[in-house]
Design a protein around this motif. Structure first.
Motif, PDB file in Angstrom:
ATOM      1  N   ASP A  79      26.875  68.348  15.688  1.00  0.00           N
ATOM      2  CA  ASP A  79      25.873  67.493  15.083  1.00  0.00           C
ATOM      3  C   ASP A  79      25.412  68.093  13.761  1.00  0.00           C
ATOM      4  O   ASP A  79      25.903  69.140  13.332  1.00  0.00           O
ATOM      5  CB  ASP A  79      24.700  67.228  16.043  1.00  0.00           C
ATOM      6  N   ASP A 101      33.709  59.276  21.682  1.00  0.00           N
ATOM      7  CA  ASP A 101      33.066  58.230  20.879  1.00  0.00           C
ATOM      8  C   ASP A 101      31.573  58.158  21.178  1.00  0.00           C
ATOM      9  O   ASP A 101      30.756  58.056  20.253  1.00  0.00           O
ATOM     10  CB  ASP A 101      33.692  56.868  21.150  1.00  0.00           C
ATOM     11  N   LYS A 102      31.227  58.214  22.433  1.00  0.00           N
ATOM     12  CA  LYS A 102      29.818  58.148  22.824  1.00  0.00           C
ATOM     13  C   LYS A 102      29.031  59.295  22.195  1.00  0.00           C
ATOM     14  O   LYS A 102      27.955  59.100  21.630  1.00  0.00           O
ATOM     15  CB  LYS A 102      29.707  58.196  24.350  1.00  0.00           C
ATOM     16  N   THR A 103      29.594  60.497  22.267  1.00  0.00           N
ATOM     17  CA  THR A 103      28.933  61.668  21.694  1.00  0.00           C
ATOM     18  C   THR A 103      28.858  61.566  20.178  1.00  0.00           C
ATOM     19  O   THR A 103      27.810  61.819  19.574  1.00  0.00           O
ATOM     20  CB  THR A 103      29.665  62.949  22.113  1.00  0.00           C
ATOM     21  N   LEU A 105      28.934  58.878  18.223  1.00  0.00           N
ATOM     22  CA  LEU A 105      27.996  57.827  17.789  1.00  0.00           C
ATOM     23  C   LEU A 105      26.553  58.242  18.036  1.00  0.00           C
ATOM     24  O   LEU A 105      25.677  57.973  17.210  1.00  0.00           O
ATOM     25  CB  LEU A 105      28.337  56.507  18.463  1.00  0.00           C
ATOM     26  N   ARG A 106      26.305  58.912  19.140  1.00  0.00           N
ATOM     27  CA  ARG A 106      24.943  59.398  19.418  1.00  0.00           C
ATOM     28  C   ARG A 106      24.522  60.405  18.348  1.00  0.00           C
ATOM     29  O   ARG A 106      23.422  60.334  17.810  1.00  0.00           O
ATOM     30  CB  ARG A 106      24.866  60.037  20.808  1.00  0.00           C
ATOM     31  N   MET A 107      25.406  61.323  18.039  1.00  0.00           N
ATOM     32  CA  MET A 107      25.083  62.342  17.035  1.00  0.00           C
ATOM     33  C   MET A 107      24.888  61.714  15.646  1.00  0.00           C
ATOM     34  O   MET A 107      24.034  62.170  14.885  1.00  0.00           O
ATOM     35  CB  MET A 107      26.157  63.423  17.000  1.00  0.00           C
ATOM     36  N   ASP A 109      23.671  58.833  15.057  1.00  0.00           N
ATOM     37  CA  ASP A 109      22.374  58.136  15.079  1.00  0.00           C
ATOM     38  C   ASP A 109      21.192  59.085  14.965  1.00  0.00           C
ATOM     39  O   ASP A 109      20.096  58.667  14.580  1.00  0.00           O
ATOM     40  CB  ASP A 109      22.228  57.294  16.346  1.00  0.00           C
ATOM     41  N   GLU A 110      21.410  60.353  15.315  1.00  0.00           N
ATOM     42  CA  GLU A 110      20.328  61.342  15.226  1.00  0.00           C
ATOM     43  C   GLU A 110      20.087  61.689  13.763  1.00  0.00           C
ATOM     44  O   GLU A 110      20.999  61.749  12.964  1.00  0.00           O
ATOM     45  CB  GLU A 110      20.689  62.599  16.005  1.00  0.00           C
TER      46      GLU A 110
END
Length: 111
Positions: A79, A101-103, A105-107, A109-110
């Motif tokens: 991140d 992908d989930k990780t 996209l989450r990162m 968004d942070e």
């Protein structure tokens, strides 16, 4: 590079570079094994890799100890603050893309 995951990373890069996603690949092929290095380079050219591709010039013993694995590929997602998650394809199997992908996209968004 993993032949199944690499094209997906190229696509993720194309879709998310404008959001701050930076992808790079690191090959651990030994420089003395010129055929292996050329196979990796040919693969990268065939994939039209749009990101930085590095060749680690260290011994197997060095990088396997530092990176915590002996047989590639492994994937690391960092991140903006330098925190990371490691993905072992053997652990995730067919769900590797979804988990990464989930990780990613989450990162992204942070803040």
């Amino acid at each position: 590079p993993c032949k199944e995951a690499f094209p997906h990373l190229v696509e993720m890069h194309k879709q998310n570079a404008n959001r701050g996603l930076v992808v790079l690949s690191v090959s651990v092929d030994e420089l003395s094994k010129k055929k292996d290095v050329e196979v990796a380079n040919t693969f990268l050219r065939e994939q039209n890799s749009p990101f930085v591709n590095l060749l680690l010039d260290e011994s197997h013993e060095f990088w396997s100890k530092k990176l915590g694995f002996t047989i590639p590929p492994y994937y690391y997602v960092f991140d903006r603050r330098g925190k990371w998650e490691r993905f072992d394809p053997n652990e995730y199997g067919d769900d590797l893309h979804k988990a990464m992908d989930k990780t990613i996209l989450r990162m992204l968004d942070e803040k």
